[in-house]
Design an enzyme around this catalytic site. Structure first.
Site, PDB file in Angstrom:
ATOM      1  N   GLY A  11       0.815  -1.213   0.000  1.00  0.00           N
ATOM      2  CA  GLY A  11       0.000   0.000   0.000  1.00  0.00           C
ATOM      3  C   GLY A  11       0.845   1.258   0.000  1.00  0.00           C
ATOM      4  O   GLY A  11       0.388   2.325   0.431  1.00  0.00           O
ATOM      5  N   ALA A  12       2.068   1.158  -0.515  1.00  0.00           N
ATOM      6  CA  ALA A  12       3.015   2.281  -0.455  1.00  0.00           C
ATOM      7  C   ALA A  12       2.636   3.453  -1.347  1.00  0.00           C
ATOM      8  O   ALA A  12       3.203   4.534  -1.216  1.00  0.00           O
ATOM      9  CB  ALA A  12       4.429   1.800  -0.809  1.00  0.00           C
ATOM     10  N   THR A  13       1.692   3.253  -2.266  1.00  0.00           N
ATOM     11  CA  THR A  13       1.276   4.372  -3.117  1.00  0.00           C
ATOM     12  C   THR A  13       0.130   5.166  -2.495  1.00  0.00           C
ATOM     13  O   THR A  13      -0.294   6.180  -3.046  1.00  0.00           O
ATOM     14  CB  THR A  13       0.856   3.887  -4.520  1.00  0.00           C
ATOM     15  OG1 THR A  13      -0.177   2.907  -4.389  1.00  0.00           O
ATOM     16  CG2 THR A  13       2.034   3.302  -5.255  1.00  0.00           C
ATOM     17  N   GLY A  14      -0.367   4.711  -1.346  1.00  0.00           N
ATOM     18  CA  GLY A  14      -1.370   5.478  -0.617  1.00  0.00           C
ATOM     19  C   GLY A  14      -0.703   6.568   0.198  1.00  0.00           C
ATOM     20  O   GLY A  14       0.528   6.602   0.341  1.00  0.00           O
ATOM     21  N   ARG A  15      -1.498   7.463   0.742  1.00  0.00           N
ATOM     22  CA  ARG A  15      -0.940   8.596   1.490  1.00  0.00           C
ATOM     23  C   ARG A  15      -0.149   8.141   2.709  1.00  0.00           C
ATOM     24  O   ARG A  15       1.007   8.522   2.895  1.00  0.00           O
ATOM     25  CB  ARG A  15      -2.076   9.540   1.900  1.00  0.00           C
ATOM     26  CG  ARG A  15      -1.607  10.809   2.551  1.00  0.00           C
ATOM     27  CD  ARG A  15      -2.737  11.814   2.680  1.00  0.00           C
ATOM     28  NE  ARG A  15      -2.290  13.014   3.340  1.00  0.00           N
ATOM     29  CZ  ARG A  15      -3.047  14.097   3.510  1.00  0.00           C
ATOM     30  NH1 ARG A  15      -4.269  14.106   3.038  1.00  0.00           N
ATOM     31  NH2 ARG A  15      -2.587  15.153   4.136  1.00  0.00           N
ATOM     32  N   LEU A  16      -0.769   7.315   3.553  1.00  0.00           N
ATOM     33  CA  LEU A  16      -0.074   6.820   4.734  1.00  0.00           C
ATOM     34  C   LEU A  16       1.046   5.870   4.336  1.00  0.00           C
ATOM     35  O   LEU A  16       2.153   5.923   4.881  1.00  0.00           O
ATOM     36  CB  LEU A  16      -1.050   6.111   5.682  1.00  0.00           C
ATOM     37  CG  LEU A  16      -0.436   5.466   6.927  1.00  0.00           C
ATOM     38  CD1 LEU A  16       0.288   6.497   7.781  1.00  0.00           C
ATOM     39  CD2 LEU A  16      -1.511   4.754   7.742  1.00  0.00           C
ATOM     40  N   GLY A  17       0.778   4.994   3.358  1.00  0.00           N
ATOM     41  CA  GLY A  17       1.783   4.023   2.925  1.00  0.00           C
ATOM     42  C   GLY A  17       3.046   4.674   2.419  1.00  0.00           C
ATOM     43  O   GLY A  17       4.159   4.197   2.682  1.00  0.00           O
ATOM     44  N   LYS A 133     -11.744  -5.557  10.751  1.00  0.00           N
ATOM     45  CA  LYS A 133     -10.412  -5.413  11.346  1.00  0.00           C
ATOM     46  C   LYS A 133     -10.235  -6.382  12.514  1.00  0.00           C
ATOM     47  O   LYS A 133      -9.158  -6.968  12.691  1.00  0.00           O
ATOM     48  CB  LYS A 133     -10.210  -3.973  11.824  1.00  0.00           C
ATOM     49  CG  LYS A 133     -10.122  -2.944  10.709  1.00  0.00           C
ATOM     50  CD  LYS A 133      -9.841  -1.557  11.274  1.00  0.00           C
ATOM     51  CE  LYS A 133      -9.690  -0.527  10.171  1.00  0.00           C
ATOM     52  NZ  LYS A 133      -9.336   0.816  10.705  1.00  0.00           N
ATOM     53  N   ARG A 137      -7.455  -9.437  13.169  1.00  0.00           N
ATOM     54  CA  ARG A 137      -6.707  -9.642  14.422  1.00  0.00           C
ATOM     55  C   ARG A 137      -6.809 -11.093  14.900  1.00  0.00           C
ATOM     56  O   ARG A 137      -5.808 -11.711  15.276  1.00  0.00           O
ATOM     57  CB  ARG A 137      -7.253  -8.724  15.520  1.00  0.00           C
ATOM     58  CG  ARG A 137      -6.831  -7.284  15.425  1.00  0.00           C
ATOM     59  CD  ARG A 137      -7.256  -6.537  16.678  1.00  0.00           C
ATOM     60  NE  ARG A 137      -6.746  -5.176  16.694  1.00  0.00           N
ATOM     61  CZ  ARG A 137      -6.733  -4.395  17.776  1.00  0.00           C
ATOM     62  NH1 ARG A 137      -7.231  -4.849  18.917  1.00  0.00           N
ATOM     63  NH2 ARG A 137      -6.238  -3.175  17.711  1.00  0.00           N
TER      64      ARG A 137
END
Length: 307
Positions: A11-17, A133, A137
Site C-alpha cells: 500500500g506504499a502508493t497510498g498517502r499513509l503508505g 479489522k 486480528r
C-alpha cells in the site's frame, strides 16, 4: 550496531503508505514495496513510486490476490506492514496465510491505523467497518504470527478540518453543531506522524504482540474544547446547536449507507468516547511514552493552517 529489519510495505502508493515507506528508508531499513502493475500507469502513483525508488526503495511486483508474488516478497523481509484502505481489511487473509507458511516474519503490522476495533462500542451501527479489522486480528493471533497493532484513532485529514460538522469541508464561521453533551474526547494524529511512530515500533521489543496507542498530548479534545480553540483563533463566538444522542442516532438510522458513515464516526468519537474511555496501560502501550523524542503536529497547529 544492530542490523535494521528488512521491511515490506503493502500500500506504499497510498498517502499513509508512502509516509511509512519514506520513514522506513530514513531510519535505514532495507525497504521493499509491493506494487500492482496497474499502479505503474497511474500518474499520481507513479510520482510517489519515483520518489520512493529514488530514495532507495526496492520495487516488487505483485498483489494481495497473488500467492506466488506474496510469498516471494515476504521471504525477502523480516517485517510486513500493510496499509491498504480499511474497507479492504479482509483482503489481508491470503497475506496472513503466506506469512504463516513462510515462517520468517518477526513482526506483522496489519492495516488498522484507526480506532481499536476491540474497544469500539458501536458495532451494531458501523456496517462491519470495525468487525473486519477485528476478524483480521483474530486470524493473526490464531496463526501465532508476531504482531503490533497501531491505533491512532482519527487521522487529522478527516473530521478535524471541518470541526466534525456533517456536510461541511471547512470549519464553521457562524454556527456549530455539538453532538451529545460535547464532553467525550476524540484523538487526531497527522498521517505523517502515525508513520513515524509506526516505524519506530518495528524493532522495539516493547511493542511485540501489543497494541500501540497514539494519544499525543495536544491531540486529545472534546467537541466543546475544539470549538473553544477555534473560536479563540477566529476571535468570534459561534452559535451552538446541541444535538442529543438519540437525535443523532435517529438521523444515522434514517440516512442510507454509506452516506451515514461520517455521522457514525462522529457518534463513536464524540458521543461514545471510543477513543479514550479506556486506560491505555491496561490495553497496550502508549506511543508517546515509548517515543518521547518524536515531534508531532498538534490539533491547534493543524487548525492554524485552516485560518
Amino acid at each position: 550496531m544492530e542490523e535494521k529489519s528488512r521491511v515490506l510495505i503493502i500500500g506504499a502508493t497510498g498517502r499513509l503508505g508512502c509516509h511509512l515507506a519514506k520513514f522506513s528508508l530514513q531510519h535505514g531499513h532495507p525497504t521493499f514495496i509491493l506494487i500492482r502493475d496497474s499502479s505503474l500507469t497511474d500518474p499520481n502513483k507513479v510520482q510517489k513510486l519515483n520518489f520512493l525508488l529514488t530514495a532507495g526503495a526496492i520495487l516488487l511486483k505483485g498483489s494481495l490476490e497473488d500467492e506466488k508474488s506474496l510469498m516471494e516478497a515476504v521471504k525477502r523481509v523480516d517485517v510486513v506492514i500493510c496499509s491498504i484502505p480499511s474497507k479492504q481489511a479482509l483482503d489481508q487473509k491470503l497475506l496472513i496465510q503466506v506469512i504463516k507458511e513462510s515462517g520468517c516474519i518477526k513482526k506483522f503490522i496489519p492495516s488498522e491505523f484507526g480506532v481499536d476495533p476491540d474497544k469500539i462500542q458501536i458495532s451494531d451501527l458501523d456496517h462491519q467497518f470495525y468487525s473486519r479489522k477485528a476478524e483480521v486480528r483474530r486470524l493473526v493471533e490464531a496463526e501465532g504470527i508476531p504482531y503490533t497493532y497501531i491505533c491512532c484513532n482519527l487521522l487529522m485529514s478527516y473530521l478535524l478540518p471541518w470541526l466534525a460538522q456533517p456536510g461541511l469541508k471547512v470549519p464553521p464561521k457562524d454556527k456549530v453543531t455539538i453532538f451529545g453533551d460535547g464532553n467525550a474526547k476524540a484523538v487526531f494524529v497527522k498521517d505523517i506522524d502515525v508513520a513515524a511512530f509506526t516505524i519506530s515500533a518495528i524493532d522495539d521489543p516493547r511493542t511485540l504482540n501489543k497494541t500501540l496507542y497514539l494519544r499525543p498530548p495536544g491531540n486529545v479534545y472534546s467537541m466543546n474544547e475544539l470549538v473553544a480553540i477555534w473560536e479563540n483563533k477566529i476571535a468570534k463566538k459561534l452559535e451552538k446547536i446541541y444535538v442529543p444522542e438519540e437525535e443523532l442516532l435517529k438521523k444515522i438510522k434514517e440516512t442510507p449507507y454509506p452516506d451515514n458513515m461520517e455521522m457514525i464516526f462522529i457518534y463513536s468519537a464524540f458521543v461514545k468516547g471510543d477513543h479514550t474511555y479506556f486506560n491505555i496501560e491496561a490495553a497496550g502501550v502508549d506511543g508517546t511514552q515509548l517515543y518521547p523524542h518524536l515531534k508531532y503536529t498538534t490539533v491547534s497547529e493543524h487548525l492554524d493552517t485552516l485560518l
